[in-house]
Write a protein that holds these residues in place. Structure first.
Motif, PDB file in Angstrom:
ATOM      1  N   UNK A  99       0.765  -1.155  -0.009  1.00  0.00           N
ATOM      2  CA  UNK A  99       0.137   0.009   0.057  1.00  0.00           C
ATOM      3  C   UNK A  99       0.695   1.290  -0.051  1.00  0.00           C
ATOM      4  N   UNK A 100       1.953   1.231  -0.118  1.00  0.00           N
ATOM      5  CA  UNK A 100       3.262   2.276  -0.242  1.00  0.00           C
ATOM      6  C   UNK A 100       4.355   2.071  -1.163  1.00  0.00           C
ATOM      7  N   UNK A 101       4.635   3.134  -1.656  1.00  0.00           N
ATOM      8  CA  UNK A 101       5.812   2.909  -2.481  1.00  0.00           C
ATOM      9  C   UNK A 101       6.902   2.429  -1.922  1.00  0.00           C
TER      10      UNK A 101
ATOM     11  N   UNK B  90      -8.101  -2.749  -1.501  1.00  0.00           N
ATOM     12  CA  UNK B  90      -8.235  -4.047  -2.082  1.00  0.00           C
ATOM     13  C   UNK B  90      -7.395  -4.905  -1.494  1.00  0.00           C
ATOM     14  N   UNK B  91      -6.057  -4.635  -1.259  1.00  0.00           N
ATOM     15  CA  UNK B  91      -5.403  -5.516  -0.312  1.00  0.00           C
ATOM     16  C   UNK B  91      -5.762  -6.098   0.957  1.00  0.00           C
TER      17      UNK B  91
ATOM     18  N   UNK C  75       0.305  -9.653   4.680  1.00  0.00           N
ATOM     19  CA  UNK C  75      -0.364  -8.383   4.767  1.00  0.00           C
ATOM     20  C   UNK C  75      -0.930  -7.960   3.117  1.00  0.00           C
ATOM     21  N   UNK C  76      -1.843  -7.455   3.066  1.00  0.00           N
ATOM     22  CA  UNK C  76      -2.345  -6.848   1.826  1.00  0.00           C
ATOM     23  C   UNK C  76      -2.196  -7.939   0.722  1.00  0.00           C
ATOM     24  N   UNK C  77      -1.428  -7.693  -0.184  1.00  0.00           N
ATOM     25  CA  UNK C  77      -1.139  -8.668  -1.662  1.00  0.00           C
ATOM     26  C   UNK C  77       0.272  -9.507  -1.208  1.00  0.00           C
ATOM     27  N   UNK C  78       0.315  -9.817  -0.098  1.00  0.00           N
ATOM     28  CA  UNK C  78       1.727 -10.599   0.382  1.00  0.00           C
ATOM     29  C   UNK C  78       1.123 -11.525   1.232  1.00  0.00           C
TER      30      UNK C  78
END
Length: 454
Positions: A270-272, A354-355, A377-380
């Motif tokens: 969710x962050x760069x 979405x993640x 977390x999220x997409x991991x």
């Protein structure tokens, strides 16, 4: 000489008998039909040589963050090749694409990380970080500061030095750089923190790290290297406050902190960059690759603090490190286009919603009997399978549980990555709610099928 690439429905590439594949059972690949041949991709999907359209649940390999077949990135690469196909960033030569991408990364990276060295893989980015720090301490008149702190469960690459920093299981039967790396305890509360709260486990981890530092001698230690979330070691999320506490410990003992963001950067959490924004630690060096170009070109970056760069750029020596393809024009153009696309479409910000849906859906699989822990977390995300949920007894390697679930999922249209008793999901970041829900439905069906067959 032309290469015959037969991608017909027999699923076999004519040239595949000559290809040595990475992290594969090479003996098993001698069998017909052992390979899945990917021949096309679009958005969140790939297509195999049998014509099956599959959800790319591993994002290529942690990397196709922006999705497949994005014209913005493809066109940027094509335009760059048509303008300047290649020139090196050696000696006093440079080119606009590499300079512009370095400037952009300095803008995105946290704090005082403003100097960028490019390479072509995460392994080399991590090797580069170590070589630079060793040179840095030589220039400071501290040549004994060479030792490296890593962790059990870490994955930092497969070159001779990077594999030494990786958890020992990945170098079984192989040689590696010896005498430099010390592995601290794995920060996996579910497996390692029996009988302790997360806060108590954190306290014990920091106490253990402090004891090891004093045993080795801080005057001998160059750095601590850590992934914000361990990836190929099994998706290990440390207890809250771990990275900030380790950062403070490193500052106390004048040890540099390297954050390996090869996987976690460029939107996956969710962050760069996740080090500071998510985990509250300001590294001295960040290494990254994969999502930097969304996999469209091989490119990595070692991002240094101003203070480190000031020392290594003082008069009286040459920076004797670099690769022919460091900052390749087409790769740099891909990185710039990828970041521009992510900023335009607000992909990292979207992933925060979405993640979390993806994470929540997968955590819902914890009601299945053989699911011991769902973590990440999220997409991991990772799903660990166990024989007994109460005792956390693992399956044996001969059970091949992760592989069986992965095959059952692929038969239903989803690619997932087996890792022993663990299934790893790291999809593209462009999945919508419908596709996220379909992915968790497939996983439930696949796990249930394997569970019923036990």
């Amino acid at each position: 000489m032309s290469l015959d690439l037969d991608t017909s429905t027999d699923g076999v590439l004519t040239a595949d008998t000559h290809l040595v594949q990475s992290f594969a059972d090479l003996n098993a690949l001698k069998q017909d039909g052992a390979r899945t041949v990917i021949v096309g991709a679009d958005g969140a999907f790939v297509t195999d040589s049998e014509g099956n359209k599959l959800i790319d649940g591993i994002g290529g390999l942690w990397c196709v963050n922006a999705g497949h077949r994005r014209r913005e990135i493809i066109d940027a690469i094509t335009e760059q090749l048509d303008t300047l196909d290649f020139y090196s960033t050696f000696y006093n030569f440079t080119h606009p694409a590499a300079a512009a991408l370095a400037t952009k990364l300095a803008e995105l990276a946290p704090g005082h990380l403003n100097k960028v060295h490019f390479a072509n893989s995460g392994s080399v980015a991590n090797d580069t970080a170590i070589r630079i720090l060793h040179h840095y301490y030589n220039r400071l008149g501290q040549p004994k500061k060479k030792q490296i702190l890593s962790r059990h469960g870490a994955y930092h690459g497969s070159t001779h030095l990077a594999i030494a920093m990786t958890t020992p299981a990945y170098s079984e039967g192989w040689d590696k750089a010896e005498g430099l790396v010390h592995h601290l305890r794995c920060p996996h509360h579910w497996r390692e923190g029996e009988g302790q709260t997360e806060a108590e486990f954190l306290t014990s981890l920091i106490a253990d790290a402090k004891a090891r530092i004093e045993e080795i001698g801080p005057e001998n230690i160059a750095c601590f290297i850590a992934e914000p979330i361990m990836g190929a070691g099994g998706i290990i999320v440390p207890p809250p406050g771990y990275h900030a506490a380790m950062g403070a410990l490193c500052r106390e003992y004048e040890i540099k902190y390297i954050s390996d963001e090869v996987v976690t950067a460029f939107g996956r959490l969710g962050h760069f960059f996740a080090s500071k924004d998510v985990f509250g630690v300001q590294p001295d060096i960040i290494t990254t690759a994969k999502g930097l170009t969304s996999g469209y070109q091989p490119l990595s970056a070692t991002i240094l603090s101003d203070e480190i760069h000031e020392v290594i750029s003082e008069p009286g020596g040459t920076f004797l490190h670099g690769m022919t393809y460091s900052g390749h024009p087409a790769a740099a153009a891909a990185g710039l286009a990828n970041i521009a696309l992510m900023e335009r479409d607000r992909i990292p910000e979207t992933v925060r919603t979405t993640g979390k849906r993806f994470e929540g859906n997968l955590r819902g699989l914890a009601d299945l009997e053989m699911v011991g822990e769902v973590r990440g977390s999220h997409f991991m995300m990772g799903i660990e399978f166990v024989k007994n949920r109460e005792t956390k007894e693992p399956f044996t390697p001969e059970d091949m549980i992760g592989l069986k679930v992965a095959k059952a999922a692929q038969n239903r249209g989803l690619i997932a990555r087996p890792l022993g008793n663990i299934l790893i999901l790291s999809p593209t970041l462009v999945m919508d709610d419908t596709l996220i829900d379909r992915t968790s439905d497939i996983l439930r069906e696949a796990i249930t099928e394997v569970q019923n067959a036990l």
